[in-house]
Design a protein around this motif. Sequence first.
Motif, PDB file in Angstrom:
ATOM      1  N   GLY A 139      23.435  37.481 137.669  1.00  0.00           N
ATOM      2  CA  GLY A 139      24.843  37.678 136.778  1.00  0.00           C
ATOM      3  C   GLY A 139      24.946  37.738 135.464  1.00  0.00           C
ATOM      4  N   THR A 140      23.403  38.383 135.187  1.00  0.00           N
ATOM      5  CA  THR A 140      23.255  38.654 133.343  1.00  0.00           C
ATOM      6  C   THR A 140      23.436  40.183 133.549  1.00  0.00           C
ATOM      7  N   LEU A 141      23.496  40.408 132.392  1.00  0.00           N
ATOM      8  CA  LEU A 141      23.194  42.078 131.991  1.00  0.00           C
ATOM      9  C   LEU A 141      22.352  42.745 132.130  1.00  0.00           C
ATOM     10  N   GLN A 142      21.094  41.966 132.369  1.00  0.00           N
ATOM     11  CA  GLN A 142      20.184  42.705 132.594  1.00  0.00           C
ATOM     12  C   GLN A 142      19.085  43.179 134.805  1.00  0.00           C
ATOM     13  N   GLN A 143      20.591  42.793 135.342  1.00  0.00           N
ATOM     14  CA  GLN A 143      19.766  42.713 136.836  1.00  0.00           C
ATOM     15  C   GLN A 143      20.090  44.059 137.055  1.00  0.00           C
ATOM     16  N   ALA A 144      21.560  44.680 136.561  1.00  0.00           N
ATOM     17  CA  ALA A 144      21.486  46.405 137.009  1.00  0.00           C
ATOM     18  C   ALA A 144      20.088  47.074 136.760  1.00  0.00           C
ATOM     19  N   PRO A 145      19.748  47.095 134.883  1.00  0.00           N
ATOM     20  CA  PRO A 145      19.023  47.806 134.583  1.00  0.00           C
ATOM     21  C   PRO A 145      17.415  47.898 135.254  1.00  0.00           C
ATOM     22  N   LEU A 146      17.213  46.180 135.819  1.00  0.00           N
ATOM     23  CA  LEU A 146      16.357  45.346 136.826  1.00  0.00           C
ATOM     24  C   LEU A 146      16.180  46.402 137.946  1.00  0.00           C
ATOM     25  N   ALA A 187       5.235  44.515 144.521  1.00  0.00           N
ATOM     26  CA  ALA A 187       6.227  45.252 144.020  1.00  0.00           C
ATOM     27  C   ALA A 187       7.874  44.984 143.955  1.00  0.00           C
ATOM     28  N   ILE A 188       7.590  44.646 145.650  1.00  0.00           N
ATOM     29  CA  ILE A 188       8.662  43.938 146.245  1.00  0.00           C
ATOM     30  C   ILE A 188       9.348  42.862 145.997  1.00  0.00           C
ATOM     31  N   GLU A 189       8.672  41.907 146.098  1.00  0.00           N
ATOM     32  CA  GLU A 189       8.254  40.993 146.213  1.00  0.00           C
ATOM     33  C   GLU A 189       8.705  39.848 144.397  1.00  0.00           C
ATOM     34  N   ALA A 190       7.888  40.624 143.882  1.00  0.00           N
ATOM     35  CA  ALA A 190       8.096  40.574 141.774  1.00  0.00           C
ATOM     36  C   ALA A 190       9.481  41.169 141.921  1.00  0.00           C
ATOM     37  N   PHE A 191      10.130  42.278 142.707  1.00  0.00           N
ATOM     38  CA  PHE A 191      11.658  42.853 142.017  1.00  0.00           C
ATOM     39  C   PHE A 191      12.303  41.431 142.646  1.00  0.00           C
ATOM     40  N   GLN A 192      12.175  40.853 143.585  1.00  0.00           N
ATOM     41  CA  GLN A 192      13.303  40.094 144.032  1.00  0.00           C
ATOM     42  C   GLN A 192      13.210  39.416 143.570  1.00  0.00           C
ATOM     43  N   GLN A 193      11.904  38.002 143.617  1.00  0.00           N
ATOM     44  CA  GLN A 193      12.024  37.419 142.307  1.00  0.00           C
ATOM     45  C   GLN A 193      13.007  37.593 141.030  1.00  0.00           C
ATOM     46  N   LEU A 194      12.516  38.706 140.146  1.00  0.00           N
ATOM     47  CA  LEU A 194      13.860  39.080 139.304  1.00  0.00           C
ATOM     48  C   LEU A 194      14.541  39.177 139.215  1.00  0.00           C
ATOM     49  N   ASP A 195      15.133  39.774 140.583  1.00  0.00           N
ATOM     50  CA  ASP A 195      16.579  40.162 140.850  1.00  0.00           C
ATOM     51  C   ASP A 195      17.192  38.462 141.076  1.00  0.00           C
ATOM     52  N   GLN A 196      16.950  37.527 142.144  1.00  0.00           N
ATOM     53  CA  GLN A 196      17.474  36.441 141.623  1.00  0.00           C
ATOM     54  C   GLN A 196      17.805  35.608 140.570  1.00  0.00           C
ATOM     55  N   ALA A 197      16.399  35.573 139.804  1.00  0.00           N
ATOM     56  CA  ALA A 197      16.370  34.987 138.678  1.00  0.00           C
ATOM     57  C   ALA A 197      17.494  36.030 137.179  1.00  0.00           C
ATOM     58  N   PHE A 198      17.680  37.424 137.682  1.00  0.00           N
ATOM     59  CA  PHE A 198      18.571  38.157 136.656  1.00  0.00           C
ATOM     60  C   PHE A 198      19.786  38.192 137.407  1.00  0.00           C
ATOM     61  N   GLY A 241      14.542  26.370 138.380  1.00  0.00           N
ATOM     62  CA  GLY A 241      13.695  25.947 137.306  1.00  0.00           C
ATOM     63  C   GLY A 241      13.058  27.408 136.832  1.00  0.00           C
ATOM     64  N   GLN A 242      12.809  27.793 137.875  1.00  0.00           N
ATOM     65  CA  GLN A 242      11.441  28.520 137.107  1.00  0.00           C
ATOM     66  C   GLN A 242      12.481  30.312 137.321  1.00  0.00           C
ATOM     67  N   LEU A 243      13.289  30.236 138.099  1.00  0.00           N
ATOM     68  CA  LEU A 243      14.479  31.590 137.935  1.00  0.00           C
ATOM     69  C   LEU A 243      15.254  30.154 136.969  1.00  0.00           C
ATOM     70  N   ALA A 244      15.870  30.442 136.278  1.00  0.00           N
ATOM     71  CA  ALA A 244      16.082  29.906 135.228  1.00  0.00           C
ATOM     72  C   ALA A 244      15.358  30.244 134.055  1.00  0.00           C
ATOM     73  N   ASP A 245      14.361  29.853 133.947  1.00  0.00           N
ATOM     74  CA  ASP A 245      14.114  30.216 132.985  1.00  0.00           C
ATOM     75  C   ASP A 245      13.906  31.700 132.836  1.00  0.00           C
ATOM     76  N   LEU A 246      13.321  32.460 134.073  1.00  0.00           N
ATOM     77  CA  LEU A 246      12.657  33.790 133.794  1.00  0.00           C
ATOM     78  C   LEU A 246      14.296  34.621 133.233  1.00  0.00           C
ATOM     79  N   LYS A 247      15.430  33.510 133.647  1.00  0.00           N
ATOM     80  CA  LYS A 247      17.354  34.156 133.312  1.00  0.00           C
ATOM     81  C   LYS A 247      16.896  34.067 131.931  1.00  0.00           C
ATOM     82  N   ALA A 248      16.468  32.277 131.631  1.00  0.00           N
ATOM     83  CA  ALA A 248      16.730  32.378 129.877  1.00  0.00           C
ATOM     84  C   ALA A 248      15.962  33.792 129.472  1.00  0.00           C
ATOM     85  N   ARG A 249      15.120  34.067 129.887  1.00  0.00           N
ATOM     86  CA  ARG A 249      13.734  35.337 128.651  1.00  0.00           C
ATOM     87  C   ARG A 249      14.589  36.217 129.568  1.00  0.00           C
ATOM     88  N   ALA A 250      15.771  36.403 129.979  1.00  0.00           N
ATOM     89  CA  ALA A 250      15.566  37.880 130.493  1.00  0.00           C
ATOM     90  C   ALA A 250      16.152  38.841 129.057  1.00  0.00           C
TER      91      ALA A 250
END
Length: 880
Positions: free
Chosen positions: A644-651, A631-642, A866-875
């Motif tokens: 600068g976006t509006l989705q980072q805070a709720p994540l 879970a920690i590793e998954a949240f870390q990756q999503l946090d990096q992907a998000f 590129g993977q993080l950018a794709d996650l950001k685009a789908r956030a």
Amino acid sequence: MRVIRKFIAFVLLPFAVLCLAAPNVVAQPRFRFDATPGRLSKDVVPLQVGLTLDLDPARDGFDGRAEIELRLGKPADVIELHAHELVASSAWLADGGKRRVLEVKPDPEAQIWRLVPADGRPLAAGRHRLTLVYAGQVQRQGSGLFRASAMIDGKPVPSLATQLEPIHARRVFPAFDEPVFRARYLLTVRAPAGLEVLANMPREHRSEAGGIATHRFAATPAMPSYLFAVAVGRYEVLEGRAAGVPLRIVTAPGKREQGRFALAATRQLLPYYTQYFGTPYALPRLDQLAVPSTRFGAMEDWGLISYAENGLLVDPATTSPAQQRRVFSLIAHEVAHQWFGNLVTAASWNEIWLNEAFATWMANKATDHFNPGWQTLLNNRGWVDETMALDATDATRAIRSGPVRETAVFDVFDGITYTKGGAVLTMVEQWLGEERFRLGLAAYMRERRMSNATAGDLWFHIGRAAGRDVAAMAASWTDQPGFPLVTVASRCEGGKTRVTLAQRRFRSAAAPAPAAEPQWQIPVRLARGAQAATVLLDQAQASTILAGCSDEPVRANAGGRGYYRVAYAPEAHAALRERFAALPPADRVALLADTLALAHAGALPLGEGLRWLALLPQVRDGGRVPLFKQAIEAFQQLDQAFAGTLQQAPLRDTARALLAAELMRLGWEPLPADDPETLAMRARLVRQLAAFDDAATLAEALARLGRDEAGTQPLHPSLREAVRIAAGVAADRARFDRMLAALAVAPGEQERRTLASALASGRDAGRARELLDRMLAGDLPSNIASMMPPMVAELSPHGELAYRHLLDHWPQWQQIAGQTGQRWLLPGTAENANDPARAQALIADQARLVGPDGARLAQRAAARIGQLADLKARAAGLGP
């Protein structure tokens, strides 16, 4: 080559499989000296190398004399051998009792010396003695012969150590610097009389005159040049014995007692490996040296393994359980190399996985054997998932890398070699059975000992022991990049269950579709209830019939040892989610990893991964900790992907809610009944909640550190590192200054790493820039200084600032990191960005500043971006 499919039955009913023909696989050839790839001629073979080195840690240079016994297979006009950053003063060949002078013609770009007879006559075939007198440079970075200073009584005291793998022996002596050339080494060292000298073999003689001591060491077995080792300094020694072999842990003065954990681990490991392989350790002694600064990681030099201090030493008062695990695992890895790599050596760098993948696999096996409570295989899942993420992109490669350019050899010392290689071996072992696999390895060791080997040699012996065509199956994993996604569907037909399996390459959402689908021979481990079986899926699709029908879905990759992803039909996936807490621990870890990977790749909704993470509190058994690590590793990756976006805070709100509840359940205060898993998880939660700027965690960390510094409540060893790094996140100006001052005088490597991590975690941009400026002063160990830009990028919000600092001060950073380390600076600092423009700029910046040898590292980092950018685009689909 076709493979006979072998199936293990479910209870009372065999599998029936309908399938296509297996693909043809090119055979992997067995070892032949003359067919092994390399730069040097196979007609000039070193037999014995006599080295005399004048070494003084206080000097920036050293002097050497090499006397090389060699055999020429045919007459030659020139002898070529490797030499880099060495200056020759004379060279000659003993020919018929006469000295024939040789002209030394350096080729710096090829790192070659060409030795040409001054008299113009060719050299005759047969044995010759080549003598070379030269001088070299002591390196600032941890490669070649390098200086490492220990803090003794508050002052830096220099020592010397070596790191010659892969191609740094040529910086210490003129060498046939390719793994296929094995020679005996006879070493003599002249050094200041007050210092000790260590080498691969025991010392046979010491004499002293005029303040200089001469040390002569016993001859080594025939070995490749990269395993040569020498060290000079002031040391303390802790001695022991295991499997009939004298053991020594060698440390800087004052740290001898910190070697007891390592000595105890080695006493366990050496007999275990001796019994496993049926082959004893080959040298008369095993030394392990804690290098006090400068170096990274560890090196398996035969008879003299060297480590960064934090890889070998354990102080019970300050070392966390997590760090103790890392030390045990690293020792297990390096001691395993005394068989894999040293006794039997990969024929060339193309086959380096034969050294590293096997040492990784063997270390995991040994660590789990001696410390079952550590749940090694489950807790290592993060390394596997990280490697699979790279392997799902076009920036990956096959385990057997194919031709490797000498100056870019370090490119193949990566997760594909270590982690994927080790995971594939784990999968093959499960398929064949542990005893058959062990018998094959033992035969491989006996037949190839004191020689070189290829994958063909390995699979020949394992296949013969197993009675199967292992080579074709294994080649589908080692000789092509990527890995498969296995889809599983089932339905009830006439009181029986039909299971349909299919495979295709798993690819990240950012990777383009392939022109043609590769295929693997996949040992799919199926389970339903207490029933289990293995099916070798060696074609695109297959189906099988299971006895009876059941509401419980069939699980693939049961036991979690397969290096593949699994996708289930929607109803089966939902049923597994409902049963999640009741599944076996290894199956939960594999299922959660696959669900998260499919969600990140776009094959499942992004929110589906978060739904599965919400199941974790339902798990009440001992397998809970590895799940929270995931879970920690998954949240870390999503946090990096998000970022600068509006989705980072709720994540972060979601992550903090789950992780803070778990920390509250464990409590901050370690209890006597806490097992190592609980102690490690508490510290991991503290660090991650601090990284997510959890106010309550930061306040508690600062309060506890304050009480520790005041002497009123010392920090528990399990929390010491985590609390100090958490305090670094919230550090004010005064604390930042104290930490920065302490970094310069830190007494050991673990203390330096902790302080560096704490400093890099700060949130103030001005202090981040000041920290990076401080690294350029040149007085800190190069390993710590060169790590700082990537650490700032990973641990703070200032990744772009760190990257810009590298570009603005590149000549200084390049000097600090050195010829090899510079390749990691830009990719390591950029890889957590989520902007596609950064990926494009990285490729261009690396090409401009580093050149072609850095291209692969930049491509890998760009693929991750590129993977993080794709996650950001789908956030946006998750909502604000």
